[in-house]
Every structure is written in C-alpha cells, then in structure tokens.
Motif scaffolding. Sequence first.
Motif, short mmCIF file in Angstrom:
data_model
loop_
_atom_site.label_atom_id
_atom_site.label_comp_id
_atom_site.label_asym_id
_atom_site.label_seq_id
_atom_site.Cartn_x
_atom_site.Cartn_y
_atom_site.Cartn_z
N GLU A 84 -0.40 -0.12 10.18
CA GLU A 84 -0.10 -0.30 8.75
C GLU A 84 1.35 -0.87 8.77
O GLU A 84 2.47 -0.43 9.59
CB GLU A 84 0.10 1.07 8.23
N GLN A 85 1.60 -1.92 7.99
CA GLN A 85 2.83 -2.41 7.75
C GLN A 85 3.11 -3.12 6.63
O GLN A 85 2.13 -3.41 5.96
CB GLN A 85 3.38 -3.52 8.92
N PHE A 86 4.23 -3.44 5.93
CA PHE A 86 4.51 -4.31 4.87
C PHE A 86 4.19 -5.71 5.12
O PHE A 86 4.75 -6.00 6.03
CB PHE A 86 6.01 -4.03 4.54
N GLU A 126 -0.39 -2.75 -4.18
CA GLU A 126 -0.09 -2.14 -2.99
C GLU A 126 0.44 -3.21 -1.82
O GLU A 126 -0.37 -4.21 -1.36
CB GLU A 126 -1.07 -1.40 -2.47
N CYS A 127 1.65 -3.14 -1.29
CA CYS A 127 2.20 -4.21 -0.28
C CYS A 127 2.04 -4.04 1.09
O CYS A 127 2.36 -4.67 1.99
CB CYS A 127 3.67 -4.42 -0.78
N TRP A 128 1.54 -2.39 1.51
CA TRP A 128 1.59 -2.09 2.57
C TRP A 128 0.08 -2.33 3.23
O TRP A 128 -0.93 -1.84 2.36
CB TRP A 128 2.04 -0.55 2.97
N SER A 129 -0.35 -3.09 4.37
CA SER A 129 -1.62 -3.43 4.85
C SER A 129 -1.89 -2.57 5.84
O SER A 129 -1.15 -2.58 6.73
CB SER A 129 -1.40 -4.96 4.83
#
Length: 375
Positions: A241-243, A254-257
Amino acid sequence: MDRLFFYGTLCHVPLLARVLDRAETDLVLTPARLADHAVRWVEGESFPAIHPAPGAVAEGLCLEDVGPEARARLDYYEGGYGYALAAVTVETAAGPRAAQVYLPRGPAPQTGAAWNLAEWQAHWGEIATLAADEVMLGYPGRDPAVNARRYRMILARAAARIRAREPAPATLRRPTRPGDIQELARSQPYANFFAVEEYDFRHRRFDGAWSPAVNRAAFFSADAATVLPYDPARDAVLLIEQFRVGPYGRGDSECWSIEAIAGLIDPGETPETTVRREAVEEAGITLGTLHRVYGYYPSPGAKTEFIYSFVAEADLPEGSGGLGGLAAEDEDIRAHVVPLARAMDLIETGEIGNAPLILSLLWLARNRERLRPSP
C-alpha cells in the motif's frame, strides 16, 4: 578542422555515428594513445572517466577533420557532465599529433576498475547507442544538463526498445512488416523523469491503402515489472500500500493504492532481477520460484510502458508485512499479508483498483491448485 581524441564510450563507432548523425563509413578514425593518463569505470555508472596517472597509457581513437557542426554536436552530448575540451598531444602510428580531449572541469568522479571497451560494448554498447537517439533529440535547444540528470531513465527506455524487438505472435492481428509505417517527423516537447514524444506519420490501412498523415503523442516511461508473493502453504498473498499521484491528480476520493510489488526495470536488468530486488526493497522478503503471469501494455493508445507481471512463491510467516521502501526514493510503503480469498473480495468491492494486481490475482486464482502442496 579539429582532431578529437576519444578514450571511452565514443570509441564505440555506432554510438559516435549516432551523436554526429553521420554514417559510420564517413568517419575518419585513427588509433591513438594518450600518455600518463588512465581510464577507469566511474563507480555505479555505465561509463568511464580519465585522469592523470604517470606511466599509464590511455588507448583510444582520434576523429579527424572535426568541423563546427560535428564539434557542436559532440559538445552537446558531453556538455551535461561538466566536460570541456583540453589540448593534448597523442601518439599515433604516424607520430605525435596535437588533439583535443574532453576532460572534467570540476572534481574528478569516484572511479573503480580499469576501463575495458570490449566489456562495455558487450553489456552497454547497443543500449547506449539507442540512448543517444533520445539525448540528441534535445539538440540544440535543450540544456544538456537535463540529459545528464535523466540519463539513467534514457538508458532504461533504450533497454526497453531492445526488449521490444523480441518476436511476438501475430495470428489474429495484422503482422507489422517493413515499410508499413512512414515516420515524417519526431520531436520531444517534454523531458524530465518521464518524457513525451510527438510523431507525424502514416501507416498502411487494412484495405492496403495509406492512411493520411496523422499526429500522435506518446508518454514515455521505462518498462516495469510486478510481482505478487504467494505462500502456498498458508494460501496467503502479500500486498503493498502506498500513496499514488495518479489517483491524487484525478481527484480520487482515495489516494492510497493497494498494489503488487513493482518497479521500473533498470538498464542492464532483466524483469526477473527487478522483481527480486524490489521485493527486498519494498517488503524485505526473498522470493522463491517465479511464475510468469502476462506481459502487456496498460494503455497502448498513449503510453509506451510495457509491464511484466509475475507470481512468486514465498514464505510469508506470521508477522510478515510492515513498513518498507527506500528513503532515497521517498518511498513510504506498508505491506499486508492477507488470505487469497480476502484479496479476491477486495477486487469485487473495488478497494483493489490496480490493473497489474488484478491480473495477477486472477491468474493466481486460476492456477492456485497446482501451486499448493498436496494434502
């Protein structure tokens, strides 16, 4: 007319010809030696540096009859690295000759082993020659320092062009034949870490006629590789998971993927080497057997990027996951180990919206039973 002495990568005649935009057969080259100088690899780079060394000899080539345009092109190619021409005397078969050589103006870079042209040609020659095409697209208007700053990405894109030559099936689609595409003009209006190239071209239509001239642009990045670690014993996968700036730029809520481990393929690497390196950097794990999933263009209408995806067998014990990433690359990554069934549910709910991960999970669901240990 000038005489220039080359001691490193420009001794590779195909590269020199690309920089000068001339045929190799048009170049007048003379073997030469520069006394009291040594040529060594620059640490961590794909090129050498020259430095004074009493008693040593730098072997190289002299380019004869260098006119103003050739000089300008060479100055541009070398200029981003802080090199400038200096007068020297070289030894040739015909005796001593006055020449000029590109030497660093500032502090000499850190060097290592002695430079070996044949070794460089075997590993880097073709990549560097293709990279010169992109470097010289900026001539004469772009600051050559921009090329030096982004040269590793330029090399990575050149390596991608070499991989792209590998034969691919064309059983349903129209096979591409020599002469099917006529390029009329090419430019590079934007170049930084990524680049944009613009083309005017025409191509053969399905009815055999020529299309009208069209203008298209392509977003250039290096090829990438992704890997989904899978523990067959636990039937669990590791997700990261990361921005991501893409969702942010789109205005996503939602900007974390949630993604698979991924990275750009460095010049000189294979996709397999890339995913093994990235697994250590992003999640601190060592991968076992790799299984090729697919190779694909995520958006062929606009992007040159090609992605190689893998599923990897890995040991994911309790406590796997946590924080990772390289601080030098401003990475802030969290790893999650979840049951495969949970990951599949995240596809259905839309919480996983990353195409390489979706493809890898679907492949794993299809092939899961053959990877699991027998009961």
